[in-house]
Design an enzyme around this catalytic site. Structure first.
Site, short mmCIF file in Angstrom:
data_model
loop_
_atom_site.label_atom_id
_atom_site.label_comp_id
_atom_site.label_asym_id
_atom_site.label_seq_id
_atom_site.Cartn_x
_atom_site.Cartn_y
_atom_site.Cartn_z
N SER A 101 33.24 40.07 53.39
CA SER A 101 34.31 40.85 52.60
C SER A 101 33.48 42.08 52.36
O SER A 101 34.07 42.70 53.70
CB SER A 101 33.18 40.39 51.45
N GLU A 204 41.53 40.22 55.63
CA GLU A 204 41.53 39.40 54.42
C GLU A 204 41.89 40.14 53.34
O GLU A 204 40.99 41.09 53.34
CB GLU A 204 41.00 37.92 55.23
N HIS A 271 38.65 34.75 51.44
CA HIS A 271 37.63 34.39 50.88
C HIS A 271 38.11 32.83 50.00
O HIS A 271 37.38 32.52 48.99
CB HIS A 271 37.82 35.52 49.17
#
Length: 295
Positions: A101, A204, A271
């Site tokens: 992330s 992502e 995630h």
């Protein structure tokens, strides 16, 4: 001998109970967890001001017994640190940084400097290991087991993926990328992402409407970040909202069309529940519907 890791909080603030559960989860795997007496000193939504978070990062690397530096969570804040890191101090005791992330910004900078990095679950996610055995907890445990294996040394891992369109021939290149919106946010800065020649770029994201994902990808394309990429591999896009019935893969394929880059999807990285680790910069080989990584 058990692995020893040091926790850091380079990004957003995390509730203390979530940190404690993550520590207990890691310890249930036989990991020795080190952390300072005061891990966070909250500043707005951040775990601490820039100097506080930098000091943690440097201290974790300088601990002679620590074998990996593991981020508690992402959120926001890593990009603020990168230009102020004393990279020579980190290189003196190189050890992998683990996270994903917001950690995308640091993982790429580690790789550029020849330092090890692992795109993988954040430490607080280990709290899920404390839940009763189930299909979901078994998936999480497998991902942490793979992460620990990567810390210990070179490990071969295989990942499923699906080519969009005709099945291409064999493709090989370094694995780079991470969170799409984070990568796009770096464009025009000294930290700007640019895929190396032949790279397999993994992307992502979470919670973004499709138009924002298209905007972020367009920014990367127009900035030349993907000009030399060999392929783009889509992980999960958890909670990302469609505008109509157009699939996200079709939107991404349209945006990438000027580059002629091969597109894949279905990679179990992101995630959601599926977040298998991969060593940043390791060589990946795609053949058919399988990505094999040794590194």
């Amino acid at each position: 001998m058990p692995l020893t890791i040091s926790l850091i909080t380079p990004s957003s603030f995390t509730p203390e109970d979530a940190i404690e559960q993550g520590v207990q989860g890691l310890e249930s795997l036989g990991v020795e967890v080190r952390r300072p007496a005061l891990l966070q000193r909250r500043t707005r939504y951040l775990a601490g001001d820039r100097e506080w978070r930098l000091a943690q990062l440097h201290a974790a690397h300088e601990d002679p017994d620590t074998q990996a530096v593991w981020a508690v969570r992402g959120g926001f804040g890593c990009a603020q640190l990168a230009e102020h890191i004393d990279w020579a101090r980190l290189a003196h005791r190189p050890k992998p940084l683990i996270g994903y992330s917001d950690l995308t910004a640091l993982l790429h900078q580690y790789h550029l400097r020849g330092l090890p990095a692992i795109h993988g679950p954040v430490a607080k996610a280990a709290g899920q290991l404390l839940q009763p055995p189930s299909e979901e907890s078994n998936i999480v445990r497998a991902q942490f087991d793979e992460t620990l294996a990567l810390i210990r040394g070179p490990t071969r891992l295989d990942y499923p993926l699906v080519p969009l369109g005709a099945v291409p021939g064999r493709q090989e290149g370094p694995l780079v990328g991470g969170n799409l919106v984070t990568l796009a946010s770096l464009a025009g800065t000294p930290l700007a992402f640019r895929a190396p020649a032949g790279a397999l770029v993994i992307l992502e994201d979470i919670g973004e409407p499709y138009y924002r994902l298209e905007r972020a990808l367009w920014q990367l394309v127009e900035a030349g970040a993907l000009d030399e990429a060999g392929a783009v591999c889509l992980g999960t896009f958890e909670g990302c909202r469609a505008f109509d019935d157009t699939p996200l893969e079709a939107i991404i394929a349209e945006t990438l069309a000027p580059l002629g880059v091969q597109l894949y999807h279905g990679l179990p990285v992101g995630h959601g529940l599926q977040n298998r680790p991969w060593r940043y910069g390791a060589t990946g080989v795609i053949e058919g519907s399988r990505l094999t990584v040794m590194g």
